[in-house]
Design an enzyme around this catalytic site. Structure first.
Site, PDB file in Angstrom:
ATOM      1  N   PHE A  69       0.840  -1.199   0.000  1.00  0.00           N
ATOM      2  CA  PHE A  69       0.000   0.000   0.000  1.00  0.00           C
ATOM      3  C   PHE A  69       0.874   1.248   0.000  1.00  0.00           C
ATOM      4  O   PHE A  69       0.680   2.150  -0.812  1.00  0.00           O
ATOM      5  CB  PHE A  69      -0.921   0.000   1.227  1.00  0.00           C
ATOM      6  CG  PHE A  69      -2.000   1.049   1.161  1.00  0.00           C
ATOM      7  CD1 PHE A  69      -3.269   0.732   0.707  1.00  0.00           C
ATOM      8  CD2 PHE A  69      -1.742   2.356   1.544  1.00  0.00           C
ATOM      9  CE1 PHE A  69      -4.266   1.697   0.626  1.00  0.00           C
ATOM     10  CE2 PHE A  69      -2.726   3.329   1.472  1.00  0.00           C
ATOM     11  CZ  PHE A  69      -3.995   2.999   1.012  1.00  0.00           C
ATOM     12  N   ASP A  70       1.830   1.306   0.911  1.00  0.00           N
ATOM     13  CA  ASP A  70       2.771   2.420   0.955  1.00  0.00           C
ATOM     14  C   ASP A  70       4.149   1.884   0.624  1.00  0.00           C
ATOM     15  O   ASP A  70       5.027   1.752   1.478  1.00  0.00           O
ATOM     16  CB  ASP A  70       2.759   3.082   2.338  1.00  0.00           C
ATOM     17  CG  ASP A  70       3.556   4.380   2.381  1.00  0.00           C
ATOM     18  OD1 ASP A  70       3.975   4.849   1.308  1.00  0.00           O
ATOM     19  OD2 ASP A  70       3.771   4.909   3.479  1.00  0.00           O
ATOM     20  N   THR A  91       7.063  -3.740  -1.121  1.00  0.00           N
ATOM     21  CA  THR A  91       8.348  -4.428  -1.139  1.00  0.00           C
ATOM     22  C   THR A  91       9.437  -3.523  -1.729  1.00  0.00           C
ATOM     23  O   THR A  91       9.263  -2.937  -2.789  1.00  0.00           O
ATOM     24  CB  THR A  91       8.238  -5.746  -1.912  1.00  0.00           C
ATOM     25  OG1 THR A  91       7.322  -6.601  -1.259  1.00  0.00           O
ATOM     26  CG2 THR A  91       9.581  -6.422  -2.048  1.00  0.00           C
ATOM     27  N   ASN A 116      -3.666  -8.030  -8.387  1.00  0.00           N
ATOM     28  CA  ASN A 116      -2.580  -7.133  -8.754  1.00  0.00           C
ATOM     29  C   ASN A 116      -1.425  -7.916  -9.348  1.00  0.00           C
ATOM     30  O   ASN A 116      -1.189  -9.071  -9.009  1.00  0.00           O
ATOM     31  CB  ASN A 116      -2.115  -6.324  -7.536  1.00  0.00           C
ATOM     32  CG  ASN A 116      -0.987  -6.994  -6.779  1.00  0.00           C
ATOM     33  OD1 ASN A 116       0.192  -6.884  -7.151  1.00  0.00           O
ATOM     34  ND2 ASN A 116      -1.333  -7.728  -5.720  1.00  0.00           N
ATOM     35  N   GLY A 119       4.537  -6.020  -9.525  1.00  0.00           N
ATOM     36  CA  GLY A 119       5.912  -6.340  -9.903  1.00  0.00           C
ATOM     37  C   GLY A 119       6.973  -5.583  -9.129  1.00  0.00           C
ATOM     38  O   GLY A 119       8.004  -5.193  -9.701  1.00  0.00           O
ATOM     39  N   PHE A 120       6.735  -5.370  -7.828  1.00  0.00           N
ATOM     40  CA  PHE A 120       7.736  -4.714  -6.969  1.00  0.00           C
ATOM     41  C   PHE A 120       8.153  -3.346  -7.505  1.00  0.00           C
ATOM     42  O   PHE A 120       9.342  -2.999  -7.520  1.00  0.00           O
ATOM     43  CB  PHE A 120       8.981  -5.588  -6.800  1.00  0.00           C
ATOM     44  CG  PHE A 120       8.792  -6.820  -5.946  1.00  0.00           C
ATOM     45  CD1 PHE A 120       7.594  -7.089  -5.304  1.00  0.00           C
ATOM     46  CD2 PHE A 120       9.823  -7.731  -5.783  1.00  0.00           C
ATOM     47  CE1 PHE A 120       7.431  -8.217  -4.517  1.00  0.00           C
ATOM     48  CE2 PHE A 120       9.673  -8.874  -4.989  1.00  0.00           C
ATOM     49  CZ  PHE A 120       8.478  -9.119  -4.364  1.00  0.00           C
ATOM     50  N   ASN A 151       9.486  -4.605   4.185  1.00  0.00           N
ATOM     51  CA  ASN A 151       9.286  -5.793   3.348  1.00  0.00           C
ATOM     52  C   ASN A 151      10.310  -5.735   2.220  1.00  0.00           C
ATOM     53  O   ASN A 151      10.333  -4.768   1.451  1.00  0.00           O
ATOM     54  CB  ASN A 151       7.856  -5.790   2.809  1.00  0.00           C
ATOM     55  CG  ASN A 151       7.490  -7.076   2.083  1.00  0.00           C
ATOM     56  OD1 ASN A 151       8.074  -7.402   1.066  1.00  0.00           O
ATOM     57  ND2 ASN A 151       6.509  -7.786   2.608  1.00  0.00           N
ATOM     58  N   SER A 187       5.615 -13.423  -3.640  1.00  0.00           N
ATOM     59  CA  SER A 187       4.779 -12.702  -4.594  1.00  0.00           C
ATOM     60  C   SER A 187       4.724 -13.473  -5.913  1.00  0.00           C
ATOM     61  O   SER A 187       5.755 -13.952  -6.396  1.00  0.00           O
ATOM     62  CB  SER A 187       5.347 -11.306  -4.854  1.00  0.00           C
ATOM     63  OG  SER A 187       4.685 -10.711  -5.959  1.00  0.00           O
ATOM     64  N   ASN A 189       4.194 -12.139  -8.757  1.00  0.00           N
ATOM     65  CA  ASN A 189       4.294 -11.171  -9.847  1.00  0.00           C
ATOM     66  C   ASN A 189       5.710 -10.878 -10.316  1.00  0.00           C
ATOM     67  O   ASN A 189       5.912 -10.038 -11.181  1.00  0.00           O
ATOM     68  CB  ASN A 189       3.602  -9.867  -9.433  1.00  0.00           C
ATOM     69  CG  ASN A 189       2.146 -10.099  -9.085  1.00  0.00           C
ATOM     70  OD1 ASN A 189       1.452 -10.816  -9.787  1.00  0.00           O
ATOM     71  ND2 ASN A 189       1.697  -9.518  -7.985  1.00  0.00           N
ATOM     72  N   THR A 190       6.708 -11.517  -9.708  1.00  0.00           N
ATOM     73  CA  THR A 190       8.091 -11.449 -10.190  1.00  0.00           C
ATOM     74  C   THR A 190       8.467 -12.833 -10.681  1.00  0.00           C
ATOM     75  O   THR A 190       8.427 -13.792  -9.908  1.00  0.00           O
ATOM     76  CB  THR A 190       9.046 -11.003  -9.070  1.00  0.00           C
ATOM     77  OG1 THR A 190       8.701  -9.670  -8.661  1.00  0.00           O
ATOM     78  CG2 THR A 190      10.486 -11.019  -9.537  1.00  0.00           C
ATOM     79  N   LYS A 225       7.323 -14.070   4.746  1.00  0.00           N
ATOM     80  CA  LYS A 225       5.958 -14.056   4.202  1.00  0.00           C
ATOM     81  C   LYS A 225       5.804 -15.214   3.228  1.00  0.00           C
ATOM     82  O   LYS A 225       6.610 -15.367   2.308  1.00  0.00           O
ATOM     83  CB  LYS A 225       5.675 -12.731   3.490  1.00  0.00           C
ATOM     84  CG  LYS A 225       4.208 -12.539   3.114  1.00  0.00           C
ATOM     85  CD  LYS A 225       3.946 -11.108   2.688  1.00  0.00           C
ATOM     86  CE  LYS A 225       2.453 -10.853   2.547  1.00  0.00           C
ATOM     87  NZ  LYS A 225       2.154  -9.426   2.258  1.00  0.00           N
ATOM     88  N   ASN A 254       0.528 -14.292   1.624  1.00  0.00           N
ATOM     89  CA  ASN A 254       0.590 -13.407   0.471  1.00  0.00           C
ATOM     90  C   ASN A 254      -0.646 -13.644  -0.402  1.00  0.00           C
ATOM     91  O   ASN A 254      -1.553 -14.370  -0.031  1.00  0.00           O
ATOM     92  CB  ASN A 254       1.875 -13.699  -0.330  1.00  0.00           C
ATOM     93  CG  ASN A 254       2.435 -12.441  -0.984  1.00  0.00           C
ATOM     94  OD1 ASN A 254       1.703 -11.624  -1.507  1.00  0.00           O
ATOM     95  ND2 ASN A 254       3.751 -12.297  -0.951  1.00  0.00           N
ATOM     96  N   THR A 330      -6.647  -5.118   1.274  1.00  0.00           N
ATOM     97  CA  THR A 330      -7.848  -5.058   0.441  1.00  0.00           C
ATOM     98  C   THR A 330      -9.058  -4.633   1.271  1.00  0.00           C
ATOM     99  O   THR A 330      -9.909  -3.870   0.801  1.00  0.00           O
ATOM    100  CB  THR A 330      -8.104  -6.429  -0.218  1.00  0.00           C
ATOM    101  OG1 THR A 330      -6.926  -6.813  -0.952  1.00  0.00           O
ATOM    102  CG2 THR A 330      -9.286  -6.375  -1.161  1.00  0.00           C
TER     103      THR A 330
END
Length: 348
Positions: A69-70, A91, A116, A119-120, A151, A187, A189-190, A225, A254, A330
């Site tokens: 989120f941040d 991350t 989502n 991708g970091f 993270n 994750s 997404n990588t 995680k 995750n 979420t």
């Protein structure tokens, strides 16, 4: 009120709205009296007879904001005003990276979920460390203090055999500026990242970080995680490694690549494509994983529960399953700025 605002915001691209909303919120919080009103409205009352701990860290409340989120530690003061007990930034990767192609964040309102494939995307560890250093200076005498988690992950261009070096770089650069670390190897997404959850690769990363941590004057808790998609043998391997190297905690879980039992149509899901699913569909699996981890470790390893937490009842379920703390993400999008206050009221 928030539901009406959410209906309007949901008409626009999810990622653009995220940054627009947080930018507006940040601007409002720069006006001193408005920030005070926000903090008074949304900060939950202190817990009189309950303590929330992670190692030597004490949390003013058990509700944190999950990583993603941040990402760049831009909104810490604003998130603190909303009452969060802790915020996990990142991350973070050694080098800045743009992440995957847009669009890469999608809402599934019928399922109260998000997909989502960010991708970091982040500003890189050097810039983020400097930002956190400035935050620390402003918070030196704050009480109670917002706990910050870091993270950390690897850059997309880094081959898996060298991944441990990326985690070391991030750990070293952030060590003086965060309160705890979360190693993100889960994750979806990588490309290839989840392969690092295999026992040998994971051991190399975690053992090196534990070694570095032991050499510091002020060791920080290191957590891992994990993905909700691991099979029981893989989870058992993670538990055995965590126990063996005396890991400080686990984050469960995750996002998932599973798309079963969703209300959203297959046509819409096919249009969205790949990515990690978060939100209400993850609730049951996350609770099951927390329960399994807690029972297998006999409660010896603290667990931060993440996945499908929208209400106080959801948080209670996770804590009853063995979690020490909970994280929302979420749920924050769907429930709005009162989510921390509402959860804490139920828990008190």
């Amino acid at each position: 009120m928030y539901k009406l605002l959410r209906s309007f915001l949901f008409l626009f691209d999810a990622e653009k709205v995220h940054y627009f909303a947080m930018h507006v919120f940040k601007s409002l919080c720069k006006i001193g009296f408005i920030k005070k009103i926000i903090a008074k409205t949304f900060t939950p009352p202190p817990f009189a007879d309950q303590q929330f701990q992670l190692g030597k860290l004490s949390f003013k409340n058990p509700v944190g904001l999950g990583a993603g989120f941040d990402k760049n530690a831009l909104y810490l003061a604003e998130l603190e005003a909303l009452g969060f007990g802790f915020v996990e930034i990142g991350t973070v990767t050694p080098l800045p990276q743009a992440g995957n192609d847009k669009p890469r964040l999608f809402r599934l309102p019928k399922d109260k979920a998000l997909i989502n494939r960010m991708g970091f995307n982040n500003d890189g560890v050097k810039v983020i460390a400097e930002r956190l250093q400035e935050w620390s200076k402003r918070q030196k005498n704050a009480s109670p203090r917002l706990i910050i988690g870091g993270n950390i992950g690897k850059n997309k261009i880094t081959p898996n055999e060298d991944a441990w070096k990326d985690y070391e770089i991030c750990f070293t650069a952030l060590h003086d500026h965060v309160d705890y670390f979360v190693v993100n190897v889960s994750s979806p997404n990588t490309p290839g990242l989840r392969e690092l959850q295999e026992k040998d690769a994971l051991a190399k990363i975690l053992q090196n970080l534990q070694r570095l941590n032991a050499l510091t004057k002020n060791p920080k808790p290191i957590l891992l995680k994990i993905a909700p998609d691991l099979n029981s043998n893989q989870v058992d391997d993670v538990i055995a490694l965590a126990m063996d190297i005396k890991l400080d905690g686990l984050v469960a879980a995750n996002t998932t690549i599973d798309r079963s039992d969703l209300v959203t149509s297959k046509r819409v899901l096919d249009t969205i494509g790949a990515g990690g699913l978060s939100g209400l569909p993850l609730k049951q699996r996350s609770t099951q994983l927390v329960t399994y981890l807690h029972e297998k470790t006999k409660g010896q390893i603290p667990i931060i529960a993440s996945g499908g937490i929208f209400t106080g009842a959801d948080a209670k379920e996770k804590l009853a399953a063995g979690a020490a703390l909970v994280q929302v993400w979420t749920g924050f999008i769907y429930e709005g700025p009162k989510i921390v206050s509402n959860i804490c009221k139920t828990l008190q």
